[in-house]
Design an enzyme around this catalytic site. Structure first.
Site, PDB file in Angstrom:
ATOM      1  N   ARG A  36       3.163  11.545   3.870  1.00 27.95           N
ATOM      2  CA  ARG A  36       4.043  10.661   3.118  1.00 27.95           C
ATOM      3  C   ARG A  36       5.086  11.449   2.326  1.00 27.95           C
ATOM      4  O   ARG A  36       6.254  11.055   2.218  1.00 27.95           O
ATOM      5  CB  ARG A  36       3.199   9.788   2.180  1.00 27.95           C
ATOM      6  N   ILE A 101      10.509   3.635  -1.506  1.00 20.07           N
ATOM      7  CA  ILE A 101       9.406   3.847  -0.586  1.00 20.07           C
ATOM      8  C   ILE A 101       8.268   3.025  -1.166  1.00 20.07           C
ATOM      9  O   ILE A 101       7.816   3.255  -2.293  1.00 20.07           O
ATOM     10  CB  ILE A 101       9.038   5.331  -0.411  1.00 20.07           C
ATOM     11  N   SER A 102       7.862   2.003  -0.445  1.00 23.47           N
ATOM     12  CA  SER A 102       6.840   1.086  -0.938  1.00 23.47           C
ATOM     13  C   SER A 102       5.553   1.835  -1.243  1.00 23.47           C
ATOM     14  O   SER A 102       5.272   2.902  -0.678  1.00 23.47           O
ATOM     15  CB  SER A 102       6.567  -0.012   0.087  1.00 23.47           C
ATOM     16  N   SER A 103       4.758   1.272  -2.126  1.00 20.08           N
ATOM     17  CA  SER A 103       3.494   1.904  -2.486  1.00 20.08           C
ATOM     18  C   SER A 103       2.598   2.034  -1.258  1.00 20.08           C
ATOM     19  O   SER A 103       2.692   1.235  -0.311  1.00 20.08           O
ATOM     20  CB  SER A 103       2.779   1.089  -3.561  1.00 20.08           C
ATOM     21  N   PRO A 104       1.714   3.027  -1.246  1.00 22.63           N
ATOM     22  CA  PRO A 104       0.792   3.157  -0.115  1.00 22.63           C
ATOM     23  C   PRO A 104       0.014   1.873   0.152  1.00 22.63           C
ATOM     24  O   PRO A 104      -0.165   1.476   1.304  1.00 22.63           O
ATOM     25  CB  PRO A 104      -0.137   4.294  -0.555  1.00 22.63           C
TER      26      PRO A 104
END
Length: 294
Positions: A36, A101-104
């Protein structure tokens, strides 16, 4: 702790939750395999304002440990663009978030409901950093993925990041609301930006029985992730499956009355979990399911 160690810890934390990976072993493995941190810009903004109302900048070159820890916080999205890129990532800032960047946890939620199979054709609307694209390619193969991004700067960076890992999906710079008919029809379409109305082009470009997963603006005070199944005639039906928060596609930022967008009844009249969504070429209809009591 190393990036690999933080990735493993993040995966473990998400596995303990009620949503997380569930029984998607492929998604768990993809999360562990795809770095990531490779897709996160060196400078990002923290998504909550400080006491001064500004969003703090996290600079990898200044605070490398803080930056890496932020990358792997399960519930935290990192802001990569403010005001469509007119605000430079050089200092704490104010403005409207226009890319992240969206959260995991949210990425896992999105892909778990999409449930692509190896070799299936996938259209992704909203490439962003390219991280979700890489997870999709890990599952289906890069040749099966077409990804779209409206912002040329974001698109070029994502393409470079993906190529550096040897991942080369189909790449389209353009308005994702129009989809990409030349690459269709698709088995799966997923949007990483929310809409007020499901774009008709997406429905036309799905195969019969194909699945669409997208965040839909709602009168509940948050977006709802909807999962729709195509009927092969330009329509699709399904349900809301999760509460989420995403940035709006550029062409649908302007507010509109919910009654004009097919919402029936008053928000709060029933739980969002009871919603049924029908979308077609002429519009959409969101209603509460009738619960029969015996």
């Amino acid at each position: 702790m190393t990036a690999k160690g933080l990735r493993a810890r993040c995966a473990w934390e998400m596995s303990r939750g009620p949503r997380g990976f569930a029984d998607c072993s492929w998604l768990h493995q993809a999360f562990l395999d795809v770095p990531r941190e490779h897709f996160v810009p060196d400078r990002v903004w923290w998504p909550a304002p400080g006491d001064d109302g500004r969003y703090a900048l996290i600079d990898r070159n200044v605070r490398p440990r803080a930056w890496l820890k932020a990358v792997y916080l399960p519930g935290v999205a990192l802001i990569t663009q403010i005001d469509d890129g007119t605000v430079a990532p050089t200092a704490p800032a104010v403005g409207a978030f226009t890319s992240s960047i969206s959260s995991p946890g949210v990425v896992v939620e999105l892909l778990r409901h999409l449930a692509p199979e190896p070799g299936e054709s996938v259209l992704e609307v909203g490439t962003g950093t390219g991280y979700t694209t890489a997870l999709l390619a890990h599952r289906t193969g890069a040749a099966s993925v077409t990804t779209m991004e409206i912002d040329p700067h974001l698109a070029n960076r994502a393409r470079d990041r993906l190529r550096a890992l040897g991942t080369t999906p189909g790449f389209i710079v353009g308005d994702g609301e129009e989809g990409h008919a030349d690459g269709g029809p698709y088995d799966r379409i997923v949007s990483t930006a929310s809409v007020r109305r499901i774009p008709p082009a997406w429905l036309r470009q799905l195969k019969p029985g194909g699945v669409l997963v997208a965040p839909l603006d709602s009168p509940y005070g948050h977006d709802l992730l909807v999962r729709l199944v195509a009927d092969g005639r330009g329509g699709a039906t399904g349900t809301a499956v999760a509460r989420v928060e995403f940035m709006r596609v550029r062409g649908q930022r302007a507010p509109r009355p919910y009654a004009e967008l097919g919402w029936s009844g008053e928000p709060g009249a029933a739980a969002w979990e009871d919603l049924r969504v029908t979308a077609g070429q002429a519009g959409q209809c969101i209603t509460h399911a009738v619960v029969e009591h015996t």
